[in-house]
Design a protein around this motif. Structure first.
Motif, PDB file in Angstrom:
ATOM      1  N   TYR A  90       0.459  -0.963   0.274  1.00  0.00           N
ATOM      2  CA  TYR A  90      -0.014   0.444   0.225  1.00  0.00           C
ATOM      3  C   TYR A  90       0.687   1.725  -0.079  1.00  0.00           C
ATOM      4  CZ  TYR A  90       0.139  -0.236   4.872  1.00  0.00           C
ATOM      5  OH  TYR A  90       0.787  -0.572   6.440  1.00  0.00           O
ATOM      6  N   GLY A  91       0.064   2.104  -0.890  1.00  0.00           N
ATOM      7  CA  GLY A  91       1.231   3.403  -0.802  1.00  0.00           C
ATOM      8  C   GLY A  91       1.097   3.464  -2.512  1.00  0.00           C
ATOM      9  N   SER A  92       2.421   4.273  -2.608  1.00  0.00           N
ATOM     10  CA  SER A  92       2.206   4.992  -4.132  1.00  0.00           C
ATOM     11  C   SER A  92       3.331   3.799  -4.280  1.00  0.00           C
ATOM     12  CB  SER A  92       3.368   6.292  -3.789  1.00  0.00           C
ATOM     13  OG  SER A  92       2.009   7.439  -3.953  1.00  0.00           O
ATOM     14  N   ILE A  93       3.474   3.743  -5.563  1.00  0.00           N
ATOM     15  CA  ILE A  93       5.078   2.636  -6.743  1.00  0.00           C
ATOM     16  C   ILE A  93       5.578   4.324  -7.088  1.00  0.00           C
ATOM     17  CG2 ILE A  93       5.240   1.482  -8.633  1.00  0.00           C
ATOM     18  CD1 ILE A  93       3.371   0.504  -7.063  1.00  0.00           C
ATOM     19  N   LEU A 113      -3.371  -1.427  -2.127  1.00  0.00           N
ATOM     20  CA  LEU A 113      -4.432  -0.318  -2.109  1.00  0.00           C
ATOM     21  C   LEU A 113      -3.001   1.265  -2.070  1.00  0.00           C
ATOM     22  CD1 LEU A 113      -5.332  -1.098   2.023  1.00  0.00           C
ATOM     23  CD2 LEU A 113      -6.031  -1.840   0.217  1.00  0.00           C
ATOM     24  N   THR A 114      -3.674   2.323  -2.763  1.00  0.00           N
ATOM     25  CA  THR A 114      -3.247   3.450  -3.087  1.00  0.00           C
ATOM     26  C   THR A 114      -3.783   4.545  -3.024  1.00  0.00           C
ATOM     27  OG1 THR A 114      -1.861   4.530  -5.213  1.00  0.00           O
ATOM     28  CG2 THR A 114      -3.828   2.909  -5.590  1.00  0.00           C
ATOM     29  N   LEU A 115      -3.051   5.812  -2.718  1.00  0.00           N
ATOM     30  CA  LEU A 115      -4.118   7.340  -3.262  1.00  0.00           C
ATOM     31  C   LEU A 115      -5.082   6.921  -4.399  1.00  0.00           C
ATOM     32  CD1 LEU A 115      -1.723   9.282  -1.072  1.00  0.00           C
ATOM     33  CD2 LEU A 115      -4.847   8.914  -0.377  1.00  0.00           C
ATOM     34  N   ASN A 137      -7.647  -1.717  -4.281  1.00  0.00           N
ATOM     35  CA  ASN A 137      -9.273  -0.871  -3.862  1.00  0.00           C
ATOM     36  C   ASN A 137      -7.805   1.473  -3.936  1.00  0.00           C
ATOM     37  OD1 ASN A 137     -10.703  -1.323  -2.039  1.00  0.00           O
ATOM     38  ND2 ASN A 137      -9.676  -3.105  -1.442  1.00  0.00           N
ATOM     39  N   ILE A 138      -8.987   2.146  -4.203  1.00  0.00           N
ATOM     40  CA  ILE A 138      -8.455   3.462  -4.194  1.00  0.00           C
ATOM     41  C   ILE A 138      -8.589   4.150  -3.034  1.00  0.00           C
ATOM     42  CG2 ILE A 138      -7.733   5.629  -5.466  1.00  0.00           C
ATOM     43  CD1 ILE A 138      -8.387   3.359  -8.049  1.00  0.00           C
ATOM     44  N   ASN A 139      -8.064   5.257  -2.420  1.00  0.00           N
ATOM     45  CA  ASN A 139      -7.788   6.295  -1.846  1.00  0.00           C
ATOM     46  C   ASN A 139      -9.473   5.915  -0.599  1.00  0.00           C
ATOM     47  OD1 ASN A 139      -7.957   8.452  -0.736  1.00  0.00           O
ATOM     48  ND2 ASN A 139      -9.550   9.724  -1.907  1.00  0.00           N
ATOM     49  N   LEU A 140      -8.574   4.449   0.213  1.00  0.00           N
ATOM     50  CA  LEU A 140      -9.288   4.574   1.776  1.00  0.00           C
ATOM     51  C   LEU A 140      -9.291   5.137   2.398  1.00  0.00           C
ATOM     52  CD1 LEU A 140      -9.359   0.922   1.699  1.00  0.00           C
ATOM     53  CD2 LEU A 140     -11.013   1.683   0.092  1.00  0.00           C
ATOM     54  N   LYS A 145      -8.411   0.673   5.948  1.00  0.00           N
ATOM     55  CA  LYS A 145      -7.484   0.238   5.604  1.00  0.00           C
ATOM     56  C   LYS A 145      -7.458  -0.124   6.446  1.00  0.00           C
ATOM     57  CE  LYS A 145      -3.207   2.529   6.636  1.00  0.00           C
ATOM     58  NZ  LYS A 145      -2.546   3.710   6.960  1.00  0.00           N
ATOM     59  N   TRP A 146      -7.243  -0.064   7.684  1.00  0.00           N
ATOM     60  CA  TRP A 146      -6.866  -0.504   8.652  1.00  0.00           C
ATOM     61  C   TRP A 146      -7.131  -1.883   9.110  1.00  0.00           C
ATOM     62  CZ3 TRP A 146      -6.178   3.928  13.346  1.00  0.00           C
ATOM     63  CH2 TRP A 146      -4.813   4.562  12.915  1.00  0.00           C
ATOM     64  N   ASN A 147      -8.823  -1.916   8.276  1.00  0.00           N
ATOM     65  CA  ASN A 147      -9.259  -2.600   8.427  1.00  0.00           C
ATOM     66  C   ASN A 147      -8.928  -4.089   7.734  1.00  0.00           C
ATOM     67  OD1 ASN A 147     -12.099  -4.281   9.888  1.00  0.00           O
ATOM     68  ND2 ASN A 147     -12.895  -3.932   7.199  1.00  0.00           N
TER      69      ASN A 147
END
Length: 281
Positions: A90-93, A113-115, A137-140, A145-147
Motif C-alpha cells: 500500500y502506498g505509491s509506486i 491499496l493506493t491513494l 482499492n483506491i483512496n481508502l 485501510k486498517w481494517n
C-alpha cells in the motif's frame, strides 16, 4: 510563535524527516528548528536527529528519535485475528522494486491499496498500466485501510526514499548534508526513511518482511528474527510469502513479539508518556 513562546516547554513531532530536505532550503531548515521555536522535537529519523543536534543546537539533544504511534483504542477497534489475505502493498509506486513487489504479491490472495495513480511519481520507468489493473482499492479512509491490514498476513516493507536526480541536487544544496547518515547513499538515488508501515504492521499483526538496506534503521525499534524478517532481494519474495503464509503458525511468535513491543512502547499513550517524562525531567 507568539502564542507558543509563552510556554517554557514547547514540543513538536516531526513526521516528515528526511523528506523536507528534498525541498528548498527555507523549508528544510524549518525542519531542524534553526529559529529555535521549540524546546524539544521528536523526529522519525534518528540520523537527522543526530545531525540537527550537532549542526544547529551545539550538540544538545533537542531532537530525539521516535516512531509513528497509534492510539490503543484504534488498535483494539480494528484488530482482527482472522486473516483473509496473504500479502499487501500500500502506498505509491516510487520505484522498480515497488513494481516488482506488486507483481509478486499479485500471485497470492493479495491487496494493493493506493491513494491514486496520479500520486505515483517513480524515479525510474515502470509499467503504470499493468500496475493500475492490479489495484484493489483506491483512496481508502485510514480506518478502512486498517481494517484490511488487520486481515492480512504479511507486508513487504522498504524503509527508504526513492530520489530523483533533482531531489539529490536539492539535498546537496544544504550545508553539511553529507554529515547526515540518512543521505549516505543519495548518489544511488535513495535515502533512509522509516515508514509508518512498521507501526501499523506490528499493531495489526502482520508479519514484517523488511528489505535490508544500507541503514536498517528499523533496528532502532525492532529486532530482526525476533520482531520481523529481513530479505535481501525482491526476487526472494515469492518463496518467502509462500513459506510464511502457508506455515503461518510457525511465524506467529514473531508477529506476537512485535505486537507486544508496540503495545508497550509505541502507542500514542506510551510515546506521549515518554515525551512528558523526558522533557519535564
Amino acid at each position: 510563535y507568539k502564542i507558543i513562546s509563552q510556554y517554557e516547554k514547547r514540543l513538536f513531532f516531526n513526521g516528515e524527516h528526511p523528506c523536507s530536505f528534498t525541498q528548498p532550503l527555507k523549508y528544510g531548515l524549518k525542519g531542524v528548528d534553526a529559529e529555535n521555536i521549540y524546546t524539544d522535537i521528536y523526529t522519525i529519523c534518528p540520523y537527522t536527529a543526530d545531525w540537527a543536534n550537532k549542526n544547529y543546537h551545539n550538540g544538545r539533544e533537542k531532537f530525539k528519535a521516535t516512531i509513528f504511534p497509534i492510539d490503543m483504542e484504534n488498535v483494539l477497534k480494528y484488530q482482527n485475528n482472522e486473516k483473509e489475505y496473504d500479502a499487501i502493498f500500500y502506498g505509491s509506486i516510487c520505484g522498480k522494486e515497488h513494481e516488482q513487489t506488486v507483481n509478486h504479491i499479485s500471485n497470492f490472495n493479495y491487496q494493493f491499496l493506493t491513494l491514486g495513480y496520479q500520486y505515483w511519481n517513480p524515479n525510474e520507468s515502470v509499467d503504470t498500466n499493468s500496475l493500475a489493473k492490479k489495484v484493489t482499492n483506491i483512496n481508502l479512509h485510514t480506518f478502512q485501510k486498517w481494517n484490511i491490514l488487520s486481515k492480512t498476513k504479511v507486508v513487504p516493507i522498504y524503509n527508504y526514499l526513492y530520489l530523483k536526480d533533482e531531489q539529490v541536487e536539492t539535498i546537496k544544496s544544504y550545508d553539511k548534508w553529507e554529515q547526515n547518515e540518512a543521505f549516505s547513499h543519495v548518489d544511488q538515488n535513495i535515502a533512509c526513511q522509516l515508514k509508518p508501515r512498521i507501526t501499523e504492521a506490528a499493531f495489526f499483526k502482520m508479519l514484517m518482511l523488511v528489505k535490508r538496506d544500507p541503514w536498517n534503521a528499523i533496528e532502532h525499534f525492532y529486532v530482526p528474527d525476533e520482531d520481523f524478517i529481513y530479505f535481501d532481494s525482491v526476487d526472494e519474495l515469492p518463496d518467502l510469502i509462500e513459506e510464511t503464509t502457508t506455515n503461518w503458525d510457525k511465524y506467529q511468535h514473531i508477529v506476537e513479539n512485535a505486537y507486544k513491543k508496540a503495545c508497550e512502547r509505541y502507542t500514542t499513550e506510551a510515546v506521549l508518556k515518554r515525551m512528558i517524562q523526558e522533557t519535564r525531567g
